[in-house]
Design a protein around this motif. Structure first.
Motif, mmCIF file in Angstrom:
data_model
loop_
_atom_site.group_PDB
_atom_site.id
_atom_site.type_symbol
_atom_site.label_atom_id
_atom_site.label_comp_id
_atom_site.label_asym_id
_atom_site.label_seq_id
_atom_site.Cartn_x
_atom_site.Cartn_y
_atom_site.Cartn_z
ATOM 1 N N VAL A 113 3.553 5.076 51.642
ATOM 2 C CA VAL A 113 2.154 4.853 52.015
ATOM 3 C C VAL A 113 2.065 3.726 53.042
ATOM 4 N N LEU B 241 -1.706 8.473 54.922
ATOM 5 C CA LEU B 241 -1.575 9.055 53.588
ATOM 6 C C LEU B 241 -2.511 8.326 52.634
ATOM 7 N N ASP B 242 -3.216 9.071 51.812
ATOM 8 C CA ASP B 242 -4.113 8.487 50.819
ATOM 9 C C ASP B 242 -3.260 7.874 49.702
ATOM 10 N N PRO B 243 -3.321 6.541 49.522
ATOM 11 C CA PRO B 243 -2.447 5.897 48.525
ATOM 12 C C PRO B 243 -2.628 6.446 47.114
ATOM 13 N N TRP C 200 -0.937 10.023 47.167
ATOM 14 C CA TRP C 200 0.486 10.050 47.517
ATOM 15 C C TRP C 200 1.349 9.336 46.476
ATOM 16 N N GLN D 132 4.127 16.353 46.620
ATOM 17 C CA GLN D 132 3.639 15.616 47.792
ATOM 18 C C GLN D 132 2.843 16.507 48.736
#
Length: 195
Positions: free
Chosen positions: A58, A65-67, A70, A113
């Motif tokens: 991240v 990427l959305d923490p 992800w 993922q």
């Protein structure tokens, strides 16, 4: 070099640098669960290692990427993936068993993922395919580089981590590339839309 190519190269280099998190993830996974030589140890150790790698990815993704999505996907994907992969490989420590473990765990991790990629990602399933192939490659490269298979590690070592992050970074940048570009029709598309 064009600005787009320069930006893409910078993103790839930063993503590739996340390979440094792999030994930390391995140490954390082993500290939490011991050797991944049983189902529970593989699940717990893989989950802890996945959390560390998810956080690093991240950070390396720099807002792409959305923490929340992800990190959870990587934690669960690595935990379940390592547990299933190690069980399928009968907790064996030969190169063939490790490659099989990597294939199964890569398939689970890549699929998890894939669901965590940004919603508008086109061809998202290429990520699952790439990780399914690159994860066992990481194990094989690390095994050839330093044979520590008998230790039942939760993640592959630096040589494999470097290969995995470098190649996966190329795939990720390509998948997210069109999301980073402004709409070629321009902002007037939104304002000149017929009612």
């Amino acid at each position: 070099m064009s600005h787009v190519a320069d930006t893409s190269l910078r993103r790839w280099a930063i993503w590739t640098a996340s390979f440094l998190a792999f030994p930390v993830a391995g140490l954390a996974g082993t500290a939490a669960a011991g050797p991944a030589d049983g189902a529970l140890a593989a699940l717990l150790g893989g989950s802890v290692a996945g959390f560390v790698i998810g956080v690093a990815q991240v950070l390396a993704g720099r807002g792409r990427l959305d923490p929340r999505r992800w990190i959870v996907a990587t934690t669960v994907g690595m935990g379940v993936g390592l547990a299933l992969g190690a069980a399928n490989a009968e907790y064996g420590t030969t190169l063939q068993y490790v490659a099989l473990m990597g294939l199964v765990s890569g398939m689970v991790l890549g699929t998890a993922q894939t669901f965590a990629l940004p919603p508008r990602t086109r061809l998202r399933w290429l990520w699952a395919v790439a990780v399914t192939g690159l994860w066992p490659l990481g194990w094989v490269v690390s095994t050839v580089g330093e044979n520590r298979l008998s230790e039942h590690l939760t993640i592959f070592a630096l040589p494999g981590a470097l290969v995995f992050t470098a190649l996966s970074g190329l795939v990720l940048d390509r998948l997210l590339e069109d999301r980073d570009q402004p709409d070629p029709r321009g902002p007037e598309v939104l304002t000149n839309t017929p009612s």
